[in-house]
Design an enzyme around this catalytic site. Sequence first.
Site: not given
Length: 493
Positions: A309-310, A357, A428
């Site tokens: 995601g995303p 998961d 990030c």
Amino acid sequence: MTQERGTGGHDRRDAGGRQRGAARAQRRTSRTAQRPAERRRGADPAREAAFDVLREVAESDAYANLVLPPLLRTRRIVGRDAALATELAYGTLRLQGRYDAILAVAADRPVEELDPPLLDVLRLGAHQLLGMRIPAHAAVSQTVALARSRVGAGPAQLVNAVLRRVAASSLQEWLDRVATGDEIARLSTATSHPAWVVRALRQALVADGRPADELVAVLEADNVPAQVTLVARPGLVDREALLAALPDAQPGRWTPTAVRLAGGDPASVPGLADGTVAVQDEGSQLVALALASVPVDDDSGPWLDLCAGPGGKTGLLGALAAERGVSVVATEVQPHRAALVRQSVRALGDVEVRVADGRQVGREEPGRYSRVLVDAPCTGLGALRRRPESRWRRRPADVPALGDLQRALLSSALDATAPGGVVAYVTCSPHVAETRVVVSDVLAEHPDVEILDAVDAIRAVAPAIPLGPGPHAQLWPHVHGTDAMHLTLVRRH
């Protein structure tokens, strides 16, 4: 989404807070849009919109970039007014720490003693006076009108007095007065970053072999809004054709897939609606392209995006894999983010999106995948220019908990990788505790792996890009014009 964040989708406050905040923001946007205009007479629509964004961020744990666009559309705020509202909201949130230090002196009291709505009005006024090219008389009078409309006549008198004191000195004069103490304290106030973030970024620079005196440039780059960058997904759209359709656009600095927009709303970009084009930071594109460029003896097995995601990186990997006749599996622990991944890859046929998961995949599917991306949940310190409020939400205590999750995900990814296959560990965030330390800890428990040179892999895509000595690759906004993405590549034997 705006630009892809690269923080994964596992259960954490970031994702949950954003979703709840966005839902509450949507409800409040609908309510405020229905207020009679005469109830808000005297307040400028752009300033009212910015004020409402600040209130949603504070009250609902919302993200400004999820609140502001629908609010502008609902209230039909366009053109210069929309640009003003955007700069007021994002700039005020970004520079909140700096303005709070100044307002505490101008108001002669700690800002914590001010009612939160009143403080938000003062912050908006301070940004107009010290961070924008708005005449002082207009900034003061319009902000006083906003205060009278939203917080009352009595507080409006305080706003008038405080902002007149703020306007009496230049920004540099104020910074000379309030940015005091040691280097970290001075930079924290002057560049509007929490002190712990300043220390973490300095440590990350040094770890990457960069001079510590680049710290100011990093902090200043965080305060410059990021340019919107598109990805032309290979095999689905030709970048040159996309550039020809966007006369004001330019090629990306580094990748053969990136297109930089000069400005405006990207919603009308051709290909965006059908998923052949997407909004994606060029650093995010680089790390995905680097993973795909690494030689693998047997590349016939499926690829895996473990924290999808995303879905921006999933979309690019899916396009690259399709060109090679390979399938992609994308796992995402949160159903609403898995839905975002499905939307992102709607133009691709052979991408399977699962709600699962990522920490369990290695045990359930050992040795199945030839390439694995771990886009791990992180503090997001590398994307502060995109999410102006996030620097005030994260705390040093977040790092250890995220580190445990990052280790579990990387370990699972290695177990899921076939012998000879490659794992890309991406964050990030340049924080050393989220990057090099995590990799070192996990590899100590996996003797059957080796670190590859991620710098070489990125240069295979972008030959001229300036990077540190490796084997880890770290991107920087002040050097590369990208988010501060980190990449480590690991091969399993």
